[in-house]
Design an enzyme around this catalytic site. Structure first.
Site, PDB file in Angstrom:
ATOM      1  N   HIS A   1       0.820  -1.207   0.000  1.00  0.00           N
ATOM      2  CA  HIS A   1       0.000   0.000   0.000  1.00  0.00           C
ATOM      3  C   HIS A   1       0.859   1.264   0.000  1.00  0.00           C
ATOM      4  O   HIS A   1       2.038   1.252   0.371  1.00  0.00           O
ATOM      5  CB  HIS A   1      -0.924   0.014   1.222  1.00  0.00           C
ATOM      6  CG  HIS A   1      -0.186   0.044   2.538  1.00  0.00           C
ATOM      7  ND1 HIS A   1       0.368   1.185   3.059  1.00  0.00           N
ATOM      8  CD2 HIS A   1       0.102  -0.948   3.421  1.00  0.00           C
ATOM      9  CE1 HIS A   1       0.953   0.916   4.212  1.00  0.00           C
ATOM     10  NE2 HIS A   1       0.808  -0.385   4.451  1.00  0.00           N
TER      11      HIS A   1
ATOM     12  N   GLU B   1      -2.188  -7.188   7.256  1.00  0.00           N
ATOM     13  CA  GLU B   1      -0.902  -7.150   7.944  1.00  0.00           C
ATOM     14  C   GLU B   1      -0.945  -8.052   9.176  1.00  0.00           C
ATOM     15  O   GLU B   1      -2.022  -8.462   9.636  1.00  0.00           O
ATOM     16  CB  GLU B   1      -0.603  -5.698   8.356  1.00  0.00           C
ATOM     17  CG  GLU B   1       0.714  -5.457   9.073  1.00  0.00           C
ATOM     18  CD  GLU B   1       1.928  -5.859   8.243  1.00  0.00           C
ATOM     19  OE1 GLU B   1       2.226  -7.081   8.221  1.00  0.00           O
ATOM     20  OE2 GLU B   1       2.568  -4.987   7.648  1.00  0.00           O
TER      21      GLU B   1
END
Length: 217
Positions: free
Chosen positions: A9, A82
């Site tokens: 990202h 994550e």
């Protein structure tokens, strides 16, 4: 064979000040939005069959910048999240060692079965996290529906995939970069990942800001 574009990202405000995010849902900052837009432009001619994303908004916003210009929908997969760091989440890296010295030492030593203290979420061990990541990637690519797929995700996920592709365990120091908005190319062939190209941020060259590396080495 399936080609996999593994993408981290864009930058967040917490990336910029070295505050640990984990499962906390932090959006892109203005720099991250520019990085995502540049990424989308760079990949516009790639013949992607699907764009997958973590359900956390920093990844989803980045994935949207890739998918929307192509008229594609982002497919959300929570397995691309994550790692969960428990009580470490939301803390500045510099403060973790002071508040949780033993857990911090285990983290830095890459103890694969160490679990951080519980916070808003229950932490994952490195072994649990890595297994989740590889199982998720395997599940996506083994559907046999995609020749080329983009997976927009997080620094820790990229690390797990790199190590799996290279056959390098977590005891080995991280000697490779994990940049915001980077394109990392792998192949899924005969049941395993193969590294093709890593850490491409050439699409960010015209931006004023440098892409940040994942801080957790």
């Amino acid at each position: 064979m399936t080609e996999v574009l593994l993408i981290r990202h864009g930058e967040t405000a917490w990336n910029a000040v070295k505050r640990l995010q984990g499962h906390l849902d932090i959006p892109l900052n203005a720099t991250g939005e520019r990085q995502a837009a540049a990424l989308g432009r760079a990949l516009l001619d790639e013949p992607l069959d699907a764009v997958f994303s973590s359900d956390l908004q920093r990844a989803y916003q980045t994935a949207q910048a890739v998918a929307a210009p192509r008229g594609m929908q982002v497919l959300v997969d929570r397995g691309l999240r994550e790692r969960c760091y428990g009580a470490f989440e939301g803390m500045m890296y510099a403060d973790i060692s002071q508040r949780y010295p033993q857990a911090y030492a285990a983290w830095q030593a890459r103890d694969i079965d160490a679990r951080m203290p519980q916070g808003e979420h229950e932490a994952e061990t490195l072994r649990e996290f890595s297994q989740r990541v590889i199982q998720t990637i395997t599940r996506i690519v083994e559907q046999g529906r995609y020749r080329k797929v983009a997976l927009v995700t997080h620094g820790g996920v990229l690390e797990c995939a790199y190590r799996a592709a290279q056959g390098v365990g977590f005891a080995h120091p991280r000697d490779f970069d994990i940049f915001n908005a980077s394109v990392n190319r792998l192949q899924w062939c005969k049941g395993r990942l193969k590294l093709v190209e890593w850490g491409d941020v050439s699409h960010l060259e015209n931006l004023d800001e440098l892409a940040l590396d994942e801080i957790d080495r």
